[in-house]
Scaffold this active site. Structure first.
Site, PDB file in Angstrom:
ATOM      1  N   HIS A 212      -8.750  -0.604   1.619  1.00 59.75           N
ATOM      2  CA  HIS A 212      -9.508  -1.834   1.335  1.00 59.75           C
ATOM      3  C   HIS A 212     -10.876  -1.536   0.689  1.00 59.75           C
ATOM      4  O   HIS A 212     -11.908  -2.024   1.150  1.00 59.75           O
ATOM      5  CB  HIS A 212      -9.680  -2.666   2.605  1.00 59.75           C
ATOM      6  CG  HIS A 212      -9.784  -4.127   2.315  1.00 59.75           C
ATOM      7  ND1 HIS A 212      -9.205  -5.101   3.080  1.00 59.75           N
ATOM      8  CD2 HIS A 212     -10.411  -4.802   1.312  1.00 59.75           C
ATOM      9  CE1 HIS A 212      -9.473  -6.295   2.586  1.00 59.75           C
ATOM     10  NE2 HIS A 212     -10.198  -6.126   1.498  1.00 59.75           N
TER      11      HIS A 212
ATOM     12  N   ARG B  50      -4.742  -9.860  -0.152  1.00 64.70           N
ATOM     13  CA  ARG B  50      -4.737  -9.674   1.299  1.00 64.70           C
ATOM     14  C   ARG B  50      -3.357  -9.191   1.720  1.00 64.70           C
ATOM     15  O   ARG B  50      -2.346  -9.483   1.057  1.00 64.70           O
ATOM     16  CB  ARG B  50      -5.028 -11.009   2.000  1.00 64.70           C
ATOM     17  CG  ARG B  50      -6.444 -11.477   1.857  1.00 64.70           C
ATOM     18  CD  ARG B  50      -7.391 -10.691   2.765  1.00 64.70           C
ATOM     19  NE  ARG B  50      -8.746 -11.173   2.664  1.00 64.70           N
ATOM     20  CZ  ARG B  50      -9.697 -10.620   1.905  1.00 64.70           C
ATOM     21  NH1 ARG B  50      -9.438  -9.557   1.176  1.00 64.70           N
ATOM     22  NH2 ARG B  50     -10.916 -11.108   1.885  1.00 64.70           N
TER      23      ARG B  50
HETATM   24  C1  GLV Z   1     -12.574  -7.945  -0.121  1.00 68.09           C
HETATM   25  O1  GLV Z   1     -11.482  -7.934   0.342  1.00 68.09           O
HETATM   26  C2  GLV Z   1     -13.297  -9.136  -0.399  1.00 68.09           C
HETATM   27  O2  GLV Z   1     -12.804 -10.226  -0.054  1.00 68.09           O
HETATM   28  O3  GLV Z   1     -14.388  -9.036  -0.963  1.00 68.09           O
END
Ligand code: GLV
Length: 316
Positions: free
Chosen positions: A275, A227
């Site tokens: 992401h 994160r």
């Molecule tokens: C992606 O960031 C997830 O948590 O699957």
């Protein structure tokens, strides 16, 4: 009959729907913003609750996080404490993240960032020193949950020298494992590639920090697949500019989308992906949701439990 509100676009495809119906034949599901006419459903499958999101119904018994990390749902005050939150567990997603980590590890071996920068400046500057082998490259993986374990063993199977750290002690074939605070410093010491797959929790906020970077081999590659909150961005900027870190592969950011004016966009030693490092696969996600529903039905322990229910309103 179990009623599920699907509120993540990754759950809207036919492959996911068919797989879920295969595992849970009596499922009735809706794709948000559609929903049941009476507003009642048992399970909410969602990555992030949109702003605004309709009030959660009294009938709701489980929130299924449509991703591996549920930190944002745990922090969402619209989800009452009596509701358990589980997260998705998907081998396919773990395999994608392992590919990403391997991509960065091979980029390190091939001096990829240097040649990219050279190209951008029209510089022909071959390095003739013997190239490192995979075994020469030391990788430190932070986090040994299902995803971190897959990533660590995949890198080890590819021939890299892999160490891994987790909060509590774990064993993994072909990987030297460490735990505890002292273990963290030892695990990353001398690493050429640092891969973060930790969950975001109060004790891991800002863990990718100056003291950690100082323990790496100068020029190491950082790969943040966790994160944005794990990363001290100022420390990263300093470490990049000092050559402590040679390249940062970043897939997650404190603010997403990454604001256009952010320095990270234009730093020549940073590689950004939006992401997508590992997305839930339709079959794996359906299987994981089905396992959670089955556990709810039978009052068995919920797989992937992130936050237990504060009270006992949790069986179908
Ligand atoms: C992606 O960031 C997830 O948590 O699957």
């Amino acid at each position: 009959m179990v009623r599920v509100l699907l509120a993540d676009p990754l759950a809207y495809g036919d492959e996911f729907g068919a797989a879920l119906a295969g595992w849970v034949p009596d499922v009735e599901s809706w794709r948000f913003p559609d929903g049941p006419a009476d507003g009642n459903y048992d399970v909410l499958a969602v990555w992030k609750l949109e702003e605004p999101f309709p009030d959660l119904p009294e009938s709701l018994k489980l929130v299924f996080c449509f991703g591996a990390g549920a930190d944002h749902l745990v922090a969402d005050l619209r989800i009452p404490a009596h509701l358990p939150i589980v997260r998705l567990i998907d081998d396919g997603q773990a395999a994608e993240l392992a590919d990403y980590a391997c991509h960065a590890a091979f980029a390190f071996l091939l001096n990829d960032q240097k040649y990219r920068i050279d190209q951008a400046h029209g510089i022909w500057d071959p390095v003739f020193a013997r190239r490192r082998t995979r075994a020469d490259a030391r990788v430190a993986v932070l986090g040994l949950g299902p995803i971190g374990s897959t990533v660590a063993t995949t890198l080890a199977a590819a021939g890299f020298t892999v160490r891994a750290w987790s909060r509590t002690s774990r064993c993994l074939p072909g990987v030297e494992t460490f735990s505890g605070q002292a273990g963290l410093a030892d695990c990353v010491y001398g690493a050429n590639i640092l891969v973060n797959l930790l969950p975001l929790a109060p004790e891991t906020v800002g863990i990718l920090s100056a003291p950690l970077f100082a323990r790496l081999t100068p020029g190491a590659y950082l790969v943040n697949l966790g994160r944005g909150g794990h990363l001290d961005e100022v420390a990263l900027q300093n470490a990049l500019d000092a050559g402590e870190i040679g390249c940062a592969f970043l897939d997650a950011f404190a603010e997403e989308p990454l604001p256009r004016a952010h320095w990270i966009w234009s730093h020549e030693r940073v590689r950004i992906t939006p992401h997508i490092g590992g997305l839930p696969t339709p079959a794996g996600a359906a299987r994981s949701l089905a396992a959670a529903i089955e556990a709810l039905r039978t009052a068995a322990p919920l797989p992937g439990l992130v936050r237990a229910a504060a009270a006992t309103k949790t069986s179908l």
